[in-house]
Design an enzyme around this catalytic site. Sequence first.
Site, mmCIF file in Angstrom:
data_model
loop_
_atom_site.group_PDB
_atom_site.id
_atom_site.type_symbol
_atom_site.label_atom_id
_atom_site.label_comp_id
_atom_site.label_asym_id
_atom_site.label_seq_id
_atom_site.Cartn_x
_atom_site.Cartn_y
_atom_site.Cartn_z
ATOM 1 C CB SER A 9 -0.884 0.000 1.248
ATOM 2 O OG SER A 9 -1.366 1.311 1.472
ATOM 3 C CG HIS A 32 -3.957 -1.636 -1.410
ATOM 4 N ND1 HIS A 32 -5.060 -2.424 -1.672
ATOM 5 C CD2 HIS A 32 -4.319 -0.831 -0.370
ATOM 6 C CE1 HIS A 32 -6.030 -2.122 -0.832
ATOM 7 N NE2 HIS A 32 -5.618 -1.148 -0.025
ATOM 8 C CG ASP A 34 -5.119 2.364 1.046
ATOM 9 O OD1 ASP A 34 -6.063 1.556 0.990
ATOM 10 O OD2 ASP A 34 -3.973 2.050 1.438
ATOM 11 C CG MET A 36 -8.495 6.912 2.737
ATOM 12 S SD MET A 36 -7.718 6.898 4.360
ATOM 13 C CE MET A 36 -6.672 5.442 4.221
ATOM 14 C CG HIS A 65 -9.202 -0.088 -0.069
ATOM 15 N ND1 HIS A 65 -8.591 -0.228 1.162
ATOM 16 C CD2 HIS A 65 -10.543 -0.177 0.171
ATOM 17 C CE1 HIS A 65 -9.516 -0.399 2.099
ATOM 18 N NE2 HIS A 65 -10.708 -0.358 1.523
ATOM 19 C CG MET A 67 -11.255 2.932 2.521
ATOM 20 S SD MET A 67 -9.672 2.940 3.375
ATOM 21 C CE MET A 67 -8.579 3.074 1.972
ATOM 22 C CG MET A 136 -11.473 -3.249 5.289
ATOM 23 S SD MET A 136 -9.939 -2.840 4.431
ATOM 24 C CE MET A 136 -9.021 -1.927 5.684
ATOM 25 N N GLY A 141 -8.868 3.537 7.340
ATOM 26 C CA GLY A 141 -8.592 4.947 7.586
ATOM 27 C C GLY A 141 -7.120 5.270 7.767
ATOM 28 C CG PHE A 142 -5.684 6.447 10.354
ATOM 29 C CD1 PHE A 142 -5.139 7.688 10.036
ATOM 30 C CD2 PHE A 142 -6.986 6.378 10.821
ATOM 31 C CE1 PHE A 142 -5.894 8.841 10.195
ATOM 32 C CE2 PHE A 142 -7.745 7.533 10.976
ATOM 33 C CZ PHE A 142 -7.199 8.764 10.667
ATOM 34 N N GLY A 143 -2.868 3.655 8.185
ATOM 35 C CA GLY A 143 -1.883 2.586 8.161
ATOM 36 C C GLY A 143 -1.323 2.368 9.557
ATOM 37 N N GLY A 144 -0.579 1.298 9.718
ATOM 38 C CA GLY A 144 0.149 1.072 10.965
ATOM 39 C C GLY A 144 -0.679 0.589 12.142
ATOM 40 C CG ASP A 174 -6.013 -3.016 3.355
ATOM 41 O OD1 ASP A 174 -4.918 -2.763 3.877
ATOM 42 O OD2 ASP A 174 -6.694 -2.161 2.734
ATOM 43 N N GLY A 175 -4.615 -4.515 6.350
ATOM 44 C CA GLY A 175 -4.500 -3.901 7.667
ATOM 45 C C GLY A 175 -3.714 -4.768 8.631
ATOM 46 N N GLY A 176 -2.574 -4.271 9.063
ATOM 47 C CA GLY A 176 -1.781 -4.977 10.069
ATOM 48 C C GLY A 176 -1.128 -6.251 9.566
ATOM 49 N N GLY A 196 1.234 -2.189 4.048
ATOM 50 C CA GLY A 196 1.733 -0.817 3.942
ATOM 51 C C GLY A 196 3.014 -0.651 4.718
ATOM 52 C CB SER A 197 3.680 0.025 8.296
ATOM 53 O OG SER A 197 2.595 -0.749 8.715
HETATM 54 C C1 DX5 Z 1 -6.065 1.345 5.851
HETATM 55 C C2 DX5 Z 1 -5.673 1.074 4.435
HETATM 56 C C3 DX5 Z 1 -4.569 0.125 4.292
HETATM 57 C C4 DX5 Z 1 -3.276 0.564 4.937
HETATM 58 C C5 DX5 Z 1 -2.612 -0.669 5.461
HETATM 59 O O1 DX5 Z 1 -7.315 1.899 5.886
HETATM 60 O O2 DX5 Z 1 -6.784 0.556 3.705
HETATM 61 O O3 DX5 Z 1 -4.362 -0.247 2.948
HETATM 62 O O4 DX5 Z 1 -2.410 1.223 4.098
HETATM 63 O O5 DX5 Z 1 -1.479 -0.285 6.173
HETATM 64 P P1 DX5 Z 1 -0.721 -1.298 7.153
HETATM 65 O O6 DX5 Z 1 -0.255 -2.437 6.334
HETATM 66 O O7 DX5 Z 1 0.365 -0.459 7.703
HETATM 67 O O8 DX5 Z 1 -1.731 -1.718 8.192
HETATM 68 ZN ZN ZN Z 2 -6.422 -0.346 1.745
#
Ligand code: DX5
Ligand code: ZN
Length: 225
Positions: A9, A32, A34, A36, A65, A67, A136, A141-144, A174-176, A196-197
């Site tokens: 991402s 990917h 994102d 938003m 993706h 959102m 999900m 909404g947020f990475g990490g 997607d996420g974590g 992502g991270s």
């Molecule tokens: C969160 C995004 C993800 C995000 C994942 O809402 O949809 O795609 O970038 O980031 P990580 O892998 O850091 O959880």
């Molecule tokens: Zn995403």
Amino acid sequence: MTQCCINPSILSADFVNLEAELNRISTADAVHVDVMDNHFVPNLTIGLPVVQRIQAVSPVPLDAHLMIADADRWAPGFADAGLASVTFHAEAAIAPIKLARELRARGSKAGMALRPGTPVEPYLDMLEELDMLLIMTVEPGFGGQAFLDLTLPKIRRARKAIEGSGIKVAIQVDGGITEDTITRAAEAGANVFVAGSAVYGAEDPAAAIDRLRRAGSKTLRSAAE
Ligand code: DX5
Ligand code: ZN
């Protein structure tokens, strides 16, 4: 065996140097992206004009993706931009079947996403309208954020329903996603992994992709045995 895909991402990339950041993940299956709108989620990223530029320079296909609220109105424009795959949120679409058909008619793969608290059961009858179901594993909404293990039973139920139907639908998470959580998600039945991270936070993103791919493929292989 189901194919294991790693889609980094760019939410965790350096937005000032997107082209260079895309080239660092050229071994990925897709990027990917994102989108938003600060309505569907409490965060704002990029819109169609920037996504079109990413599409023009990316070495790998785009996996958008969305959102965003009012997906019925805005998602088709992303398919028109030539994106390989466009995913809208079930919670943001009034007519998800019509929308999925529209995305496919415009040449994109159709994906539909579910927030962690949204059950999959109401959507099982429309799986054949989709190329990908995104479950999900954090609140969007947020990475990490930390992976929510409570989503694992839903991934399992979705995989079971897909397997029983003979329909080909990818399950994306997607996420974590890390080298640790990818194993649990793959065991439960996911085969497309957004990170992502774990990719952009690593010193060498290509090596991180490699490690994730190895961990994911290994689990998918042993699940198939
Ligand atoms: C969160 C995004 C993800 C995000 C994942 O809402 O949809 O795609 O970038 O980031 P990580 O892998 O850091 O959880
Ligand atoms: Zn995403």
